[in-house]
Design an enzyme around this catalytic site. Sequence first.
Site, PDB file in Angstrom:
ATOM      1  N   HIS A 222       0.673  45.005 -11.502  1.00 49.43           N
ATOM      2  CA  HIS A 222       1.289  44.060 -12.429  1.00 49.43           C
ATOM      3  C   HIS A 222       1.298  44.584 -13.859  1.00 49.43           C
ATOM      4  O   HIS A 222       2.159  44.218 -14.660  1.00 49.43           O
ATOM      5  CB  HIS A 222       0.637  42.674 -12.362  1.00 49.43           C
TER       6      HIS A 222
ATOM      7  N   MET B 270      -4.903  50.592 -14.239  1.00 51.41           N
ATOM      8  CA  MET B 270      -4.177  51.023 -13.049  1.00 51.41           C
ATOM      9  C   MET B 270      -4.010  49.873 -12.058  1.00 51.41           C
ATOM     10  O   MET B 270      -4.654  49.804 -11.010  1.00 51.41           O
ATOM     11  CB  MET B 270      -4.881  52.227 -12.430  1.00 51.41           C
TER      12      MET B 270
ATOM     13  N   LEU C 125      10.806  53.645  -1.778  1.00 52.68           N
ATOM     14  CA  LEU C 125      10.848  52.695  -2.882  1.00 52.68           C
ATOM     15  C   LEU C 125       9.696  51.698  -2.720  1.00 52.68           C
ATOM     16  O   LEU C 125       9.296  51.367  -1.614  1.00 52.68           O
ATOM     17  CB  LEU C 125      12.186  51.955  -2.891  1.00 52.68           C
TER      18      LEU C 125
ATOM     19  N   HIS D 281      -6.807  16.838  -8.083  1.00 44.42           N
ATOM     20  CA  HIS D 281      -7.980  16.736  -7.213  1.00 44.42           C
ATOM     21  C   HIS D 281      -7.534  16.407  -5.796  1.00 44.42           C
ATOM     22  O   HIS D 281      -6.618  15.602  -5.621  1.00 44.42           O
ATOM     23  CB  HIS D 281      -8.911  15.630  -7.732  1.00 44.42           C
TER      24      HIS D 281
ATOM     25  N   THR E  71       3.203  53.245  -4.183  1.00 44.14           N
ATOM     26  CA  THR E  71       1.909  53.037  -3.535  1.00 44.14           C
ATOM     27  C   THR E  71       1.680  51.571  -3.220  1.00 44.14           C
ATOM     28  O   THR E  71       1.239  51.218  -2.125  1.00 44.14           O
ATOM     29  CB  THR E  71       0.774  53.566  -4.442  1.00 44.14           C
TER      30      THR E  71
END
Length: 577
Positions: free
Chosen positions: A431, A428, A150, A554, A153
């Site tokens: 996300h 590819m 699971l 900042h 890749t």
Amino acid sequence: MSCLEIMPKLGLTMTEGILAKWHKREGDKIEKGEVLFEVETDKLTNEVEAKDSGIVRKILVEEGETVKCLVPVAVIAAENEDISNLLKEAGADEEGAPAEKAEEPKCVDTLEKAGIKNVVVVGGGPGGYIAAIRAAQLGNKVTLIENAELGGTCLNVGCIPTKTLLHSADVYSEIKDSRNLGIDVGEVSINWDNIQKRKKRITKRLVAGVKGLLSYNKVNVIKGFAKMETEKSILVTKKDGGTEKVVFDHAIISTGSLPFLPSIPGIDLEGVIDSTGALNLKSLPETIVIIGGGVIGIEFANLLSLFGKKVTVLEMLPFVLPSMDRQISNLIADKLSKRGVALNTGCKVTKIEREGNRLKVNFTKKAENLSVEAEKVLVVIGRQANIENIGLEEIGIKLEKGFICVDDHMKTNVKNIYAIGDCTGKIMLAHVASEQGVVAAENISGRSVKMDYKTVPCCVYVKPEIASVGLTEERAKEKGIDYKVGVFPMSANGKAMISKDSDGIVKVISDKKTEEILGVHIMAPRATDIIGEAALALRLEATLHEVITTVHPHPTISEAFKEAVLASQKRALNFVN
């Protein structure tokens, strides 16, 4: 007195736990009541104390392993005590084979509910498991079929392990240069075995998290190879040779991709590896040739060069990172070159040969025949859809150039079958696959949702990081857009100077007339973290004015984004316009 230490059962519902950390190592003394290891579940983290005093004679489970409750994890005994019977009882041999691992959770909702659809997801990567969870959230009965681990890749041999190694390389380079930070340290060395162990722990922990999420959402997980039988059924072949038929109303194919290996003579020689092989090297090569100057190739070039290795990159196009803004591409090429990476662009690899214990890569550049030798050759020139032998052609699913054809709803030409992720050949990225999974699940559940690729960010994990969203300057020219550009150098950013990484820029492309932001390209520390602000700006069709009137903190890298926007109007405040 000898004893077996076991994975404790810390609650009525606990069936397994992740052995997160050993506080003792083999050969260490331990007192009764002293902390031996830490165990994690999806609900808690606990320290486990030793039941007896003695020597930690055998550790049976590695850090990061998921283990059933009450399964032995270690042997404690006197220094010279015979522990063979205890090892036998634990199901381990004299070498201390790992204890039994927990089976993957299977939660099957057997209640028939009116209106619920049977949804099957083929592939458990970042697209598949997210699609399964979203489909389950929407009230469907969901089955997920995965042939390997699971997480796919991305979690196992892609994003997560690569970035784990890159982080170690970053820290190593920082420590080596620590004198310039006012910190004196002794000799610094690379412990590759421990770096690999850390990579494995992180990967296993995240994979265990995916298992827990699927279980919580009552997704039935089946291990095995899926093949489409009909438009409504799949046959799953399990590793033991058994089969199981799964009937469904809708299917989502999310089988991902595999490294593409070109037909170069010698590409099958020992020592020629793909990205998966590179992640699992037993030792770091002193020299390596990387064929391919795209994102994966440049990330590995960055990683290995930070570790002080000699890297040569061969890229067919006239520039590296061809999908990125050209100015950014040139900047990172210059940065890598200064670090000793030999970048060869506009070249074609013709042959790989073995020369003794080294590999010789022959290539042409500007009609000149050249060669370079190295211990290893890494081939990373692209990926191909992982769809072979899964029965797509048999049920009439349309393919183009080896990828599954889908529309913006993620539908294939077979009305009840959807496809997401790398196997569609769209963009590819992990996300993107996840978002496509949500789109597919919601459309199956009766909603009408389209995938929007306009705001997809691309990240390159080099030093400093690169991140991009929207149109590049080159693409804006191709589309005939009348645009303007604002650029702010990181050399004028306080946080970048503090981080000793001020070689980059922030570049903003906007419509000349409307001042709508069309693209943002960043080379800076933490660029991959702050690109989200730029993606949101594109999603909201924000103008330069809206970013300018947003107060930025900042000192941060993010304020460089506002300065680049100001530079678009020739009014940057911390740089001469």
